[in-house]
Design a protein around this motif. Structure first.
Motif, short mmCIF file in Angstrom:
data_model
loop_
_atom_site.label_atom_id
_atom_site.label_comp_id
_atom_site.label_asym_id
_atom_site.label_seq_id
_atom_site.Cartn_x
_atom_site.Cartn_y
_atom_site.Cartn_z
N CYS A 315 -47.98 21.98 31.84
CA CYS A 315 -49.42 21.80 31.99
C CYS A 315 -49.77 21.11 33.31
CB CYS A 315 -49.98 21.00 30.81
SG CYS A 315 -51.76 20.73 30.91
N VAL A 316 -49.10 20.00 33.61
CA VAL A 316 -49.40 19.24 34.83
C VAL A 316 -49.12 20.07 36.08
CG1 VAL A 316 -48.86 17.19 36.17
CG2 VAL A 316 -49.11 17.02 33.69
N PRO A 317 -47.90 20.64 36.23
CA PRO A 317 -47.67 21.45 37.44
C PRO A 317 -48.55 22.68 37.54
CG PRO A 317 -45.78 21.54 35.95
CD PRO A 317 -46.66 20.47 35.45
N LEU A 318 -48.90 23.30 36.43
CA LEU A 318 -49.77 24.48 36.48
C LEU A 318 -51.15 24.10 37.04
CD1 LEU A 318 -49.03 26.47 33.19
CD2 LEU A 318 -48.70 27.26 35.54
N LEU A 319 -51.73 23.03 36.51
CA LEU A 319 -53.07 22.65 36.98
C LEU A 319 -53.04 22.19 38.43
CD1 LEU A 319 -54.60 20.90 33.83
CD2 LEU A 319 -54.99 23.21 34.68
N ARG A 320 -51.93 21.65 38.87
CA ARG A 320 -51.82 21.24 40.28
C ARG A 320 -51.70 22.43 41.22
NH1 ARG A 320 -47.74 15.97 39.90
NH2 ARG A 320 -49.33 14.49 39.17
N LEU A 321 -51.35 23.60 40.67
CA LEU A 321 -51.21 24.80 41.50
C LEU A 321 -52.56 25.41 41.88
CD1 LEU A 321 -48.21 26.67 39.82
CD2 LEU A 321 -48.25 25.60 42.07
N ILE A 322 -53.64 24.99 41.19
CA ILE A 322 -54.96 25.52 41.52
C ILE A 322 -55.38 24.93 42.86
CG2 ILE A 322 -57.37 25.70 40.78
CD1 ILE A 322 -56.42 25.30 37.90
N ASP A 323 -55.46 25.78 43.87
CA ASP A 323 -55.69 25.29 45.24
C ASP A 323 -57.07 25.65 45.79
OD1 ASP A 323 -55.50 28.00 45.66
OD2 ASP A 323 -53.63 27.91 46.81
N GLY A 324 -57.95 26.14 44.93
CA GLY A 324 -59.28 26.50 45.40
C GLY A 324 -59.49 27.98 45.57
N SER A 325 -58.41 28.77 45.44
CA SER A 325 -58.53 30.22 45.61
C SER A 325 -58.66 30.90 44.25
CB SER A 325 -57.31 30.77 46.34
OG SER A 325 -56.16 30.69 45.51
N PHE A 326 -59.27 32.08 44.26
CA PHE A 326 -59.42 32.88 43.04
C PHE A 326 -58.06 33.28 42.48
CE2 PHE A 326 -59.47 37.18 41.23
CZ PHE A 326 -60.30 37.00 40.14
N VAL A 327 -57.14 33.69 43.35
CA VAL A 327 -55.84 34.16 42.90
C VAL A 327 -55.06 33.07 42.19
CG1 VAL A 327 -53.60 35.05 43.66
CG2 VAL A 327 -55.69 35.96 44.67
N SER A 328 -55.06 31.86 42.76
CA SER A 328 -54.31 30.76 42.13
C SER A 328 -54.88 30.44 40.75
CB SER A 328 -54.32 29.52 43.02
OG SER A 328 -55.61 28.92 43.07
N LEU A 329 -56.20 30.44 40.62
CA LEU A 329 -56.82 30.14 39.33
C LEU A 329 -56.50 31.23 38.31
CD1 LEU A 329 -58.60 28.51 37.47
CD2 LEU A 329 -60.60 29.61 38.50
N LEU A 330 -56.56 32.49 38.73
CA LEU A 330 -56.26 33.58 37.81
C LEU A 330 -54.81 33.52 37.34
CD1 LEU A 330 -57.16 36.17 36.39
CD2 LEU A 330 -56.51 37.44 38.44
N LEU A 331 -53.89 33.27 38.25
CA LEU A 331 -52.48 33.19 37.86
C LEU A 331 -52.22 32.02 36.92
CD1 LEU A 331 -50.71 34.04 41.26
CD2 LEU A 331 -50.93 35.50 39.23
N VAL A 332 -52.80 30.87 37.21
CA VAL A 332 -52.63 29.71 36.34
C VAL A 332 -53.25 29.98 34.97
CG1 VAL A 332 -53.38 27.31 35.98
CG2 VAL A 332 -52.43 28.01 38.19
N SER A 333 -54.42 30.60 34.96
CA SER A 333 -55.09 30.92 33.70
C SER A 333 -54.22 31.84 32.85
CB SER A 333 -56.44 31.59 33.96
OG SER A 333 -57.32 30.73 34.65
N CYS A 334 -53.67 32.89 33.46
CA CYS A 334 -52.87 33.85 32.70
C CYS A 334 -51.54 33.24 32.24
CB CYS A 334 -52.62 35.09 33.55
SG CYS A 334 -54.10 36.12 33.79
N ALA A 335 -50.94 32.40 33.08
CA ALA A 335 -49.70 31.73 32.68
C ALA A 335 -49.93 30.85 31.46
CB ALA A 335 -49.15 30.90 33.84
N GLY A 336 -51.05 30.11 31.47
CA GLY A 336 -51.38 29.28 30.32
C GLY A 336 -51.65 30.11 29.08
N MET A 337 -52.26 31.28 29.24
CA MET A 337 -52.55 32.15 28.10
C MET A 337 -51.26 32.65 27.45
SD MET A 337 -55.77 32.07 27.81
CE MET A 337 -57.38 32.10 28.62
#
Length: 423
Positions: A315-337
């Motif tokens: 959880c912690v490393p995934l949320l830290r990967l969100i860098d402000g870009s759409f792609v990073s948020l989408l990848l983190v969202s799908c990984a969490g799903m």
């Protein structure tokens, strides 16, 4: 006396009865969320001179709905245990349809004064009651309708239908905002989704009327007391809370709060955050039957541990990967799903397998809904609170810690996937 249903008969009709109704329930629930700003402008105007108005606004939007859910789980669960699963399912969907219509017909503050927010609060009370009861009844109904070796698969449709309802509500709200101007939306446009929800509830009611009862003939004569499950099975009730705590926090974090978290902490534009969230939800719905099938083959505990330990570690490393870009948020969202599916796809089956048939619905409904209210419903507030005290980095650790606590429960949980279900 109620006839016994063979779980292998008419499985599609049974799935439709639970899933379509559940989707309608959650469409109505989420429609309020997506249109809250328009409702607030008409029912809770900023210039209102009555001090009750902002107070009622706070309760209506944030607290009342969620904290009525345990009451609904207890009451409608008792109806399901005493009068049958189908009876409870028809009551919950009619209750949601009526409360949705009440929202749609709520007078404005300009025309009715403080009566307007009072009516809206009443509608949200009824919606919370209905949603809490829906989970208790539909969970029990789905799992009891499943054939041998298919309880996990049937269980997965609980969150398939929930997600579909959420996506439809989002789509309807977005379509109206696109087609109508601000004046039309404020005047009458925001009411349309709730009227539609009432109509859809009637369709769901018709489908559910044709479903078969899943209680056995022996259980049909049982008349358990309202608090019998809590009184006779306190350990099972606590177990439901332990199973659910980490899962519900992770679920509401990833499906509801993550776009806001990305906006607040990584500067992701709101439009990108909402689009990423919508795409991730669609991906999430597709994953659910896969998780259910895997649990039927390999057991419930491996999937629960995949979720719990996965979130505790990532959880912690995934949320830290969100860098402000759409792609990073989408990848983190799908990984969490993917991780979250280990919990959501089988939570209905796991919960149903904890309690005996006599008190199954009420036994599930109250502790599950109470845990959701305490941990799931407060996820956005905890995230915002950490941001306000300038410690936003603590929120991912909070999620990870609670998932670790639930993982301890999963480790000690007996495997029930291949046991016969008590009927």
């Amino acid at each position: 006396m109620t006839l016994t249903l063979s779980p292998t008969r008419r499985p599609v009709r049974q799935l439709a009865a639970a899933s379509v109704g559940n989707a309608v329930e959650w469409y109505d629930w989420y429609a309020y969320t997506f249109l809250a700003t328009y409702i607030a402008d008409q029912i809770f105007p900023k210039g209102a001179d009555n001090s009750l108005v902002p107070l009622l606004s706070t309760f209506a939007v944030f607290a009342v709905g969620f904290f009525m859910r345990p009451v609904g789980g207890l009451l409608m669960g008792a109806v399901a245990d005493r009068s049958g699963r189908r009876a409870a399912l028809t009551v919950t969907i009619l209750l949601m349809g009526g409360s949705s219509l009440l929202v749609g017909l709520t007078p404005t503050y300009a025309s009715a004064g403080v009566l307007a927010p009072v009516v809206l609060v009443l509608a949200r009370l009824l919606q919370g009651l209905s949603v809490g009861g829906e989970f208790a009844a539909s969970t029990t109904f789905l799992v009891e309708s499943a054939g041998a070796g298919r309880r996990g698969l049937f269980s997965s449709f609980q969150y398939v239908s929930t997600t579909i309802g959420q996506l439809i509500a989002s789509g309807v709200a977005a379509l109206l905002v696109r087609l109508l101007d601000d004046g039309q939306m404020d005047a009458w446009g925001w009411r349309l989704p709730f009227v539609l929800g009432a109509v859809l509830s009637l369709a769901g009611f018709w489908i559910r009327r044709g479903a078969h009862e899943t209680r056995s003939a022996e259980q049909a004569t049982a008349r358990p007391g309202l608090f019998e499950a809590l009184r006779r099975y306190p350990r099972a009730s606590l177990l439901i809370g332990g199973i659910t705590a980490g899962g519900t926090l992770a679920y509401y974090t990833w499906t509801s709060y993550l776009p806001t978290y990305a906006e607040l902490n990584a500067g992701v534009p709101k439009s990108d955050a909402l689009l990423a969230g919508t795409l991730a939800l669609a991906f999430f719905a597709v994953l659910q039957p896969v998780g259910g099938l895997l649990s039927d083959r390999y057991g419930r505990r491996p999937l629960l541990l995949f979720f719990g330990l996965g979130f505790a570690l990532l959880c912690v490393p995934l949320l830290r990967l969100i860098d402000g870009s759409f792609v990073s948020l989408l990848l983190v969202s799908c990984a969490g799903m993917v991780l979250l599916t280990g919990f959501t796809s089988i939570s209905a089956a796991v919960n149903a397998e904890v309690f005996p048939a006599r008190v199954r619905a009420a036994g599930i409904g109250f502790p599950y809904s109470l845990t959701v209210a305490l941990f799931g419903g407060t996820a956005p507030y905890m995230g915002t609170l950490f941001k306000q005290v300038e410690r936003p980095g603590l929120f991912p650790w909070y999620v990870a810690a609670l998932c670790l606590v639930s993982s301890v429960v999963y480790l000690r949980l007996p495997e029930t996937a291949h046991r016969a279900l008590d009927r």
